[in-house]
Design an enzyme around this catalytic site. Sequence first.
Site, mmCIF file in Angstrom:
data_model
loop_
_atom_site.group_PDB
_atom_site.id
_atom_site.type_symbol
_atom_site.label_atom_id
_atom_site.label_comp_id
_atom_site.label_asym_id
_atom_site.label_seq_id
_atom_site.Cartn_x
_atom_site.Cartn_y
_atom_site.Cartn_z
ATOM 1 N N ASP A 240 0.865 -1.174 0.000
ATOM 2 C CA ASP A 240 0.000 0.000 0.000
ATOM 3 C C ASP A 240 0.902 1.224 0.000
ATOM 4 O OD1 ASP A 240 -1.811 2.059 0.442
ATOM 5 O OD2 ASP A 240 -2.981 0.937 1.916
ATOM 6 N N ARG B 4 -0.050 4.398 -0.392
ATOM 7 C CA ARG B 4 -0.754 5.652 -0.147
ATOM 8 C C ARG B 4 -0.145 6.421 1.027
ATOM 9 N NH1 ARG B 4 -6.755 3.369 0.161
ATOM 10 N NH2 ARG B 4 -5.580 1.729 1.232
#
Length: 220
Positions: free
Chosen positions: A147, A149
Amino acid sequence: MSETAGWGTLDVGTIPPATVRTRVTVPLRFADGYATTARVLTFDGLVDGREHLALGLGDWESAVQATPLVRPHSECLTGDVFGSQRCDCGPQLREAVERIAEPGGLLLYLRQEGRGIGLYAKLDAYALQDAGLDTYEANVALGRGEDERDYTAAAQMLLALGAGRIRLLSNNPDKAAQLEARGVEVTERIPTGVHLSAANLRYLATKATHTAHTLDLPGL
């Protein structure tokens, strides 16, 4: 936090402030007929240089003076626009707009397709998932983080709007952790509904078991 977040090790004081660039009113209408009005805000000074948006919903200006309901929603072209059932992004977006509009608050629409790896890479990851990998394994097989982000820009947006204390509408504990680390107090984390389909059961189950998403799924 995201393994690749470039701002993840910085102190809150080193995060530069953002400023509101434009405010414009946009009437919204969803496929099921639900309609509301959003005050859409753009920003200058976001650390990643991307064109993220804040949607003020309901009496959001009064809400930010207290503890507004906020959802940071990562862009998902396939789910948000085309209605893909491989994820739950489209239904979560629709749900969030109505739930936030009722008390007043903010939806942050973040340009972080595919957990930050981009649209083409996300579709490459889909091909690997079709071959047997789960959603996180597929990203890693492409040489990317599980991930990628980073919610620094989201924190900048909230602080620019005076929303330093929020109630977070999210199943993802990483969002709360990153925002807290960047100077936004999360007083409550409220889960979204579970938008289950035959096509996304494995995807949702993996999020629940691998990254502790708050999802009440049968059999877990």
